[in-house]
Structures are given as structure tokens and as C-alpha cells.
Design an enzyme around this catalytic site. Structure first.
Site, mmCIF file in Angstrom:
data_model
loop_
_atom_site.group_PDB
_atom_site.id
_atom_site.type_symbol
_atom_site.label_atom_id
_atom_site.label_comp_id
_atom_site.label_asym_id
_atom_site.label_seq_id
_atom_site.Cartn_x
_atom_site.Cartn_y
_atom_site.Cartn_z
ATOM 1 N N MET A 1 1.009 -1.023 0.063
ATOM 2 C CA MET A 1 -0.375 -0.183 0.163
ATOM 3 C C MET A 1 0.685 1.335 -0.046
ATOM 4 O O MET A 1 1.942 0.936 0.956
ATOM 5 C CB MET A 1 -0.958 -0.328 1.329
ATOM 6 N N LEU A 2 0.147 1.947 -1.381
ATOM 7 C CA LEU A 2 1.844 2.890 -0.956
ATOM 8 C C LEU A 2 0.437 4.503 -1.203
ATOM 9 O O LEU A 2 0.206 3.969 -2.768
ATOM 10 C CB LEU A 2 2.266 2.841 -2.287
ATOM 11 N N ILE A 3 0.748 5.492 -0.764
ATOM 12 C CA ILE A 3 0.238 6.849 -1.067
ATOM 13 C C ILE A 3 1.485 7.542 -1.522
ATOM 14 O O ILE A 3 2.081 7.700 -0.280
ATOM 15 C CB ILE A 3 -1.042 7.657 0.096
ATOM 16 N N GLN B 1 0.714 12.934 0.843
ATOM 17 C CA GLN B 1 -0.043 11.823 2.081
ATOM 18 C C GLN B 1 -0.184 12.989 3.033
ATOM 19 O O GLN B 1 0.454 14.219 2.914
ATOM 20 C CB GLN B 1 1.727 11.635 2.611
ATOM 21 N N GLY B 2 -1.184 12.336 4.147
ATOM 22 C CA GLY B 2 -1.397 13.470 4.742
ATOM 23 C C GLY B 2 -2.952 14.291 4.835
ATOM 24 O O GLY B 2 -3.761 14.801 5.396
ATOM 25 N N GLY C 1 -5.534 12.134 4.394
ATOM 26 C CA GLY C 1 -6.268 11.180 4.108
ATOM 27 C C GLY C 1 -7.146 9.936 3.364
ATOM 28 O O GLY C 1 -7.699 9.067 3.685
ATOM 29 N N GLY D 1 -5.346 7.117 2.613
ATOM 30 C CA GLY D 1 -5.368 5.738 2.782
ATOM 31 C C GLY D 1 -6.252 5.902 3.181
ATOM 32 O O GLY D 1 -6.597 4.114 3.414
ATOM 33 N N ALA D 2 -6.783 6.317 4.227
ATOM 34 C CA ALA D 2 -7.876 5.683 5.593
ATOM 35 C C ALA D 2 -9.249 5.292 3.650
ATOM 36 O O ALA D 2 -10.233 4.739 4.120
ATOM 37 C CB ALA D 2 -8.454 6.758 6.379
ATOM 38 N N GLU E 1 -0.200 -8.512 5.024
ATOM 39 C CA GLU E 1 1.315 -9.336 5.604
ATOM 40 C C GLU E 1 2.352 -7.958 5.701
ATOM 41 O O GLU E 1 2.486 -7.247 5.329
ATOM 42 C CB GLU E 1 1.348 -9.728 3.520
#
Length: 414
Positions: A236-238, A243-244, A246, A248-249, A271
């Protein structure tokens, strides 16, 4: 200061050669380019967090002064510009000294078809209007940008490998893993048990709607006897410019909601999750479970229940271990920790869970002691020192409380 100390202990030749060492994290410049002006705009540049997988544990390249490794991508299709620049090369000054093959290392991870000059890359930017997100749209959301004073729209898509053009795009996308995930590796895309989820931003350029790549997640579907699957988040990568905010959520929640609709899915795992991923998962799972009847405020003080484990699994594909962690966070939120009795009850329940693995090990160790020699017995007894165990348990509990409170604060802000 450390560098000066090291230089002081070198002979003149070593000092000269030391001038040809470069920090590869600083030398590598990355960009997501939307407009031609971005190429010269330093504010759009970002750098790797890691480069050890290509350049060794010290993350240093030898043989160049003023080394610049430019790795620029078009914002949507990730068409690539790759250039290497430097002011001096060690072989120009010294015989029999070879520089590192910095260019060859990059070529090992970026797929063929990249541009080596700016004009060719700029012409590819004009074709970005043809780029459209791959796969099926799962979720659309907006993020308010305070600096710009406006809302930006984002989309999350589920993609299959059969989607035309996606394999080639994914080869370019996964190169970012090497720079931002410490133990990253490329996956075998020929295995059809992989699912891909991508985040895109919609933006306007000269009156047209375009899409920029924001981040992605890969999930592998493991078989669970007799007729279930267990999706496991692998990567998983933003991307750093986003980034910062939201994303990812939003991505993790969208992935959970996608699998919630599939009867064959047992639960969702990850994993080797990083510390940041665990924080993100805590927030998302608590956000989901706080709406469930079994996690209602009046039931939380009664303790973790089978109903909680069952409902979390059936509604959101959350396994029992993670459901228990969600319960502890939500119970902390409704517990008045200034009340000594309530605080003690909460502390004892959490510590009991934390201590359970140690208690199990002690039982196994007690059985083993009957077969140990005196010196081995003394060693094992020292490992069971009660005071030390209590100290470690208290430390673990306080660290956990800090983690839980961060989640609660984020929920309050949301």
C-alpha cells in the site's frame, strides 16, 4: 562533524576520492508532472525515503560530483523521463578507479519505453488527456484543500490484470515501492489471485478533465478451507505529494467495503504490516465498528464478547484479533480514566490480554524444566523474573494507550 572527523583521518588521495561520494536519497529527484512548467519547479520535486535496495545499505553512490538522478513521471499514465547529470566523474581525474553504475541500477527497475530527453517527455504530456483510470469505479470522495480554498475530487478503482494497458502501467507504478517501502519487492502479476485498487485525482487542464495517480494497494486472495478466501493486503502506497490528506484511510475503507459484499471472503489481513499501516488500520476499523450494535456505548464496559467478534467479521470481514483491538480503543474512548475504579478495570483487562502469550510460555517452560540440567534451569528461571515481567508489561500497556489515544483523537477530528 562526523564527516569532518572521518576526513581528518584520510590520506590526500582518500580525501580526493571522498569528494566523489553522493547520498543517493538526495541525488534522486522524483516528480509527478502535470504541466511543462513543473519540470523546472522545485516545489514539485520529492526524494526517496530509501535507496538501499539499489545502492547498498549506506545509500551512497561513488564516482560523481554533483550527481543528479532525475526520474520524472507524467501525473496520470506515469510515462517516464530518466536523466543522469553530474559536474565531474572520477575517471576523468584518476586512473584505475571505476565509478558505480548508477544509471544501470535504475534501468533494472524501470520498464523499457522511458524518455531520455525533455522534449520527448514534454510531447508525452500532451497525450495525458487520453489517459483514463483503469478498472471499475468503487468510490468517489472530496478533500478540502485549505491552502487552495477549494475541494478536490478523488476516485478509487478496482482493477483486474485483464484491463487493457494496466500491466504496462503497473510496471511503472510499482517502481515507487523501491523508494518508499523499506523491504519492497515486485509481485508476480501473472498470478490471477491478485487484486489491485488505485486512487486517482480528477483535475482540470485547459478546460479538460484529467486524472493523476495518487496511490494504490495490492491484495492477494489466499484460499481458506473449504470454500472461502482470505484477502491479504500486500503493498500500500500513497505517493508523497498526496500524503497526510486522508487518502490511505479512504482507500482501506473502500477495500473493506468491496470485500464485505463477497460471501466467499472470510476476513481481511495484512502481510507484515508496518507501524504506519497498523495505525491506519486501527482508525479505519474503529470508524467502521463504532456503528455496530454490539460495540454500543452501553455494551463496551461489559467486556469483549463473541457478539462483537461475530458482527465485526460478518459486517466488515474483520478477524477476532483485530476486533478485540477495536473494542479496546472504543472502550478507552468511553472510559473515564480519572475514575480510579474504571481505570483499574480497563488496565487489568488489557494487561491480561497482553500477558497471555507470556503466561502460555511460562506453562510450557515449567513442563520443560523437569528435563533441564541445573545450569539450564538457572537460565530459564532468570527469564521468568517477575519484577522484570511486570516492568515490561507496564511499558507495553503505556505504549498501547498512546497508540489508542492517537486513534481516538483522529476520530474526534474527523
Amino acid at each position: 562533524m562526523q564527516q569532518c572527523t572521518e576526513m581528518a583521518g584520510m590520506n590526500p588521495m582518500e580525501k580526493k576520492l571522498a569528494e566523489y561520494k553522493c547520498d543517493t536519497n538526495e541525488a534522486i529527484s522524483l516528480k509527478l508532472v502535470r504541466f511543462a512548467d513543473d519540470l523546472e519547479d522545485e516545489s514539485t520535486t520529492f526524494h526517496p525515503e530509501y535507496s538501499h535496495q539499489l545502492y547498498g545499505d549506506d545509500e551512497v553512490a561513488f564516482g560523481y560530483k554533483g550527481l543528479q538522478i532525475q526520474l520524472y513521471y507524467s501525473a496520470g499514465n506515469l510515462s517516464t523521463l530518466f536523466k543522469v547529470k553530474y559536474s565531474a566523474r572520477v575517471t576523468e581525474k584518476f586512473d584505475c578507479v571505476e565509478p558505480d553504475d548508477v544509471e544501470g541500477k535504475i534501468r533494472e527497475i524501470i520498464p523499457a519505453g522511458f524518455s531520455c530527453n525533455t522534449d520527448d517527455f514534454t510531447s508525452l504530456l500532451e497525450k495525458e488527456t487520453n489517459f483514463k483510470p483503469f478498472g471499475t469505479l468503487l468510490h468517489t470522495y472530496n478533500v478540502h484543500n485549505v491552502e487552495e480554498g477549494e475541494d478536490f475530487t478523488y476516485q478509487i478503482h478496482k482493477v483486474d490484470l485483464s484491463c487493457p494497458g494496466f500491466r504496462e502501467y503497473h510496471k511503472r507504478l510499482q517502481t515507487f515501492l523501491m523508494w518508499f517501502i523499506e523491504t519492497a519487492s515486485f509481485i508476480d502479476v501473472d498470478d490471477d489471485r491478485w487484486d489491485f485498487f488505485l486512487v486517482f485525482e480528477k483535475y482540470n487542464k485547459d478546460g479538460e478533465t484529467l486524472f493523476a495517480t495518487v496511490g494504490y494497494m495490492t491484495v492477494y486472495n489466499y484460499y481458506v478451507y473449504p470454500d472461502k478466501t482470505r484477502p491479504r493486503v500486500s503493498q500500500m502506497l500513497i505517493l508523497p505529494p498526496f500524503q497526510g490528506e486522508g487518502h490511505g484511510a479512504q482507500l482501506l475503507e473502500a477495500v473493506h467495503m468491496f470485500y464485505c459484499n463477497l460471501h466467499k471472503v472470510q476476513d481481511i489481513t495484512a502481510e507484515d504490516p508496518s507501524e504506519n499501516y497498523v495505525k491506519l488500520r486501527d482508525y479505519v476499523l474503529v470508524k467502521l465498528c463504532q456503528t455496530l450494535p454490539s460495540f454500543s456505548t452501553d455494551k463496551l464496559p461489559l467486556g469483549f464478547s463473541d457478539d462483537m467478534a461475530t458482527e465485526a467479521r460478518e459486517k466488515f470481514k474483520i478477524n477476532k484479533k483485530h476486533a478485540r483491538r477495536v473494542y479496546e480503543i472504543l472502550r478507552l474512548r468511553v472510559t473515564d480514566m480519572s475514575d480510579e475504579t474504571k481505570a483499574r478495570d480497563y488496565r487489568l483487562e488489557v494487561k491480561k490480554r497482553l500477558f497471555a502469550p507470556t503466561k502460555k510460555n511460562q506453562r510450557e517452560m515449567t513442563k520443560m524444566m523437569k528435563c533441564l540440567r541445573p545450569e539450564e534451569l538457572a537460565s530459564h528461571i532468570s527469564q521468568m523474573d517477575t519484577a522484570l515481567q511486570q516492568e515490561e508489561l507496564e511499558k507495553s500497556y503505556q505504549e498501547l494507550l498512546a497508540e489508542y489515544r492517537r486513534v481516538i483523537e483522529r476520530l474526534a477530528q474527523a
